[in-house]
Design a protein around this motif. Structure first.
Motif, short mmCIF file in Angstrom:
data_model
loop_
_atom_site.label_atom_id
_atom_site.label_comp_id
_atom_site.label_asym_id
_atom_site.label_seq_id
_atom_site.Cartn_x
_atom_site.Cartn_y
_atom_site.Cartn_z
N TRP A 83 0.84 -1.20 0.00
CA TRP A 83 0.00 0.00 0.00
C TRP A 83 0.87 1.25 0.00
O TRP A 83 0.58 2.22 -0.72
N ARG A 128 2.38 1.63 -3.59
CA ARG A 128 1.46 1.85 -4.71
C ARG A 128 0.44 2.95 -4.46
O ARG A 128 0.06 3.67 -5.39
N GLU A 129 0.01 3.12 -3.21
CA GLU A 129 -1.16 3.97 -2.98
C GLU A 129 -0.88 5.23 -2.16
O GLU A 129 -1.64 6.19 -2.27
#
Length: 375
Positions: free
Chosen positions: A280, A283-284
């Motif tokens: 996470w 990527r986020e």
């Protein structure tokens, strides 16, 4: 680099601790490191390794501070080896006894990078504010004894760059296969000491000449990398190949960063591996996505054909020099702020500079100075 689908973080750097017996004036650790109180546990680090490997990380750096101050270093190395990382211990050598190097070899450690501050006991020990030169020399012999590649790193600056010939001679006598002459980059503690550390143009020219002659003499026996400081370039380096592209660092308290110094960037929030998965985070998280792509760029970067090569340069350098991390890196001669770099280099190159820099007190890396600089 795709903003919506970034590739894996090929290089994972675990800064296991900020504890260090050395007090180097050019250390890249944050100057407010004294605020870091609780380090990640062994279990936390093992989880980070597993999640990083699942995401595609292949190269692992173990650094600090001094990673050998962690009693669980062998456990961390062993897990990394089992997971399939290529493991690199980045160390001052302090604490690397024969017992520990044997244990690290058994655990599967692949690579050791040993730092020296100079080729002489006097300057080495002065720059680190410790008596470590003899110890480092013994560690270099241990590294050879245990059949590791001999990899030496020496950070260059005004106070030791004139010793390059002796430094290379020392490396040759130790049987080094690889030497990194890494000129100081000016963030962390080096930022506060830049007036004392920035070499002159003439010093830089001489050092490169000496290095090139040495390369010609030794041929393939030793690889010598001479990293020119950004301030002497006309175009910026592709810092971290673009933030959030291939590099992920985890600090001792678990904060995940797209470069060593990213904590200095204002307006960004970086997640902690105790609160979110590595996937996470990579990527986020907004902190890692902010400088992906080119939508953040101002002119002249946005319309520059070289933006796909240098990604606008170093965001931390842009912030430190101009106050705005979105500005073009002032190292670039297309930047409207390039004069800030050239003026600094010219000051360092004047005949009066040697006398003036002596007047500037060096700030050594220690907890007292860390608390003072962090307010």
């Amino acid at each position: 680099m795709s903003v919506s689908n970034p590739g894996p973080p090929l290089w994972l750097l675990c800064e296991l601790t900020y504890t260090c017996p050395l007090h180097c004036v050019f250390c890249y650790n944050p100057t407010d490191f004294a605020k870091t109180e609780q380090e990640l546990s062994t279990a936390d680090w093992l989880r980070v390794l597993r999640q990083g490997r699942e995401l595609g990380a292949v190269q692992l750096g173990l650094s600090g501070g001094e990673p050998l101050t962690r009693d669980d270093l062998e456990v961390i190395v062993g897990e990394a080896h089992t997971l399939g990382y290529y493991t690199n211990l980045i160390t001052s050598g302090v604490g690397l006894t024969e017992t520990r190097i044997h244990a690290l070899k058994q655990a599967g450690l692949d690579h050791i990078q040993l730092s020296f501050q100079d080729s002489t006991r006097e300057v080495n020990d002065f720059l680190s504010s410790t008596r470590t030169f003899e110890l480092k020399s013994k560690v270099a012999a241990l590294i050879k004894q245990y059949e590791y590649p001999m990899v030496l790193n020496v950070v260059l600056h005004r106070l030791n760059i004139d010793h390059v010939q002796d430094i290379l001679g020392m490396a040759e006598s130790m049987g080094a296969e690889y030497v990194e002459l890494a000129n100081t980059q000016y963030y962390g503690w080096a930022w506060h000491n830049r007036e004392r550390l920035l070499p002159s143009r003439e010093q830089m020219r001489r050092a490169e000449e000496v290095t090139n002659r040495f390369r010609e003499r030794v041929g393939n026996k030793m690889r010598v990398l001479f990293v020119v400081p950004d301030y002497f370039e006309r175009r910026p380096k592709p810092c971290m190949n673009g933030l959030g592209s291939v590099f992920l660092t985890v600090t001792p308290d678990g904060t995940a960063l797209p470069c060593h110094a990213a904590k200095t960037l204002p307006g960004l929030s970086f997640p902690n591996v105790k609160d979110a998965s590595v996937e996470w985070i990579w990527r986020e998280s907004p902190g890692f996505n902010h400088y992906r792509g080119d939508s953040w760029m101002k002119e002249p970067c946005r319309s520059c054909p070289e933006k796909a090569k240098d990604f606008g340069g170093c965001r931390c350098q842009a912030y430190l020099l101009t106050g705005d991390p979105d500005n073009a890196d002032p190292v670039c001669d297309l930047s409207p702020h390039h004069h800030l770099v050239t003026e600094m280099v010219e000051r360092a190159s004047t005949p009066e500079a040697p006398a003036k820099v002596v007047e500037q007190p060096l700030i050594f890396r220690d907890r007292k100075n860390s608390r003072a600089l962090s307010g």
